[in-house]
Design a protein around this motif. Sequence first.
Motif, PDB file in Angstrom:
ATOM      1  N   THR A  18      24.053   5.491  95.064  1.00  0.00           N
ATOM      2  CA  THR A  18      23.983   6.809  94.432  1.00  0.00           C
ATOM      3  C   THR A  18      24.160   6.703  92.926  1.00  0.00           C
ATOM      4  N   ARG A  22      21.418   7.590  89.909  1.00  0.00           N
ATOM      5  CA  ARG A  22      21.675   8.523  88.811  1.00  0.00           C
ATOM      6  C   ARG A  22      21.346   7.885  87.477  1.00  0.00           C
ATOM      7  N   GLY A  89      24.596  14.264  91.661  1.00  0.00           N
ATOM      8  CA  GLY A  89      25.932  14.397  91.094  1.00  0.00           C
ATOM      9  C   GLY A  89      26.054  13.816  89.701  1.00  0.00           C
ATOM     10  N   ASP A  90      27.225  13.989  89.155  1.00  0.00           N
ATOM     11  CA  ASP A  90      27.570  13.487  87.833  1.00  0.00           C
ATOM     12  C   ASP A  90      28.335  12.188  88.051  1.00  0.00           C
ATOM     13  N   ARG A 133      32.222   9.895  90.932  1.00  0.00           N
ATOM     14  CA  ARG A 133      31.069  10.768  91.170  1.00  0.00           C
ATOM     15  C   ARG A 133      31.588  12.161  91.476  1.00  0.00           C
ATOM     16  N   CYS A 135      30.161  16.051  92.521  1.00  0.00           N
ATOM     17  CA  CYS A 135      28.981  16.795  92.972  1.00  0.00           C
ATOM     18  C   CYS A 135      29.416  18.081  93.665  1.00  0.00           C
ATOM     19  N   GLU A 137      28.897  20.343  97.068  1.00  0.00           N
ATOM     20  CA  GLU A 137      28.486  20.204  98.469  1.00  0.00           C
ATOM     21  C   GLU A 137      28.437  21.583  99.119  1.00  0.00           C
TER      22      GLU A 137
END
Length: 159
Positions: A18, A22, A89-90, A133, A135, A137
């Motif tokens: 992931t 990104r 996500g960040d 991470r 994000c 949800e």
Amino acid sequence: MDTNWGAFTAAEPELAKTVEERFAAYTHHVLATLRRDGSPRTTGLEVRFAGGELWLGMMPDSLKAADLRRDPRFALQANPGEGTTMGGGDVRICGRAVEIADEDAEARAGYAEEVEPPEPFHLFRTELTEVVRTCVEDEKYLVVQVWKPGEPVRTLKRT
């Protein structure tokens, strides 16, 4: 305890995938280093994942390279992209940057296979101290995943 990208990938393959996705979504990201006086400096940077390492390449005599030579601590934030959705996500990676000397031709050549760096250039491999991470949800939970060397991923959910 520090570890390289390959060790992180082996320990947490799903999160590592992931995070790489990104960073692959955009070319330029934000690197935070510490200036001589201890204040933060943020600059743009391209990163490469190759050979089990996360590489940071820099122009000769750049301020960010001088910062890392003096104090190797860094934080690297993936480009969030356009809009507010931040698909995937960040993500942020923290650690220490270890400079690869010009004499280490093998490491420098491995990096150069991925990108055509200017000559000369500064090259740093990273030792990770944290990967995070964040994000959303189900459109209602803020989820924060935190990994540190030698520990499993901790997941925090907030409404």
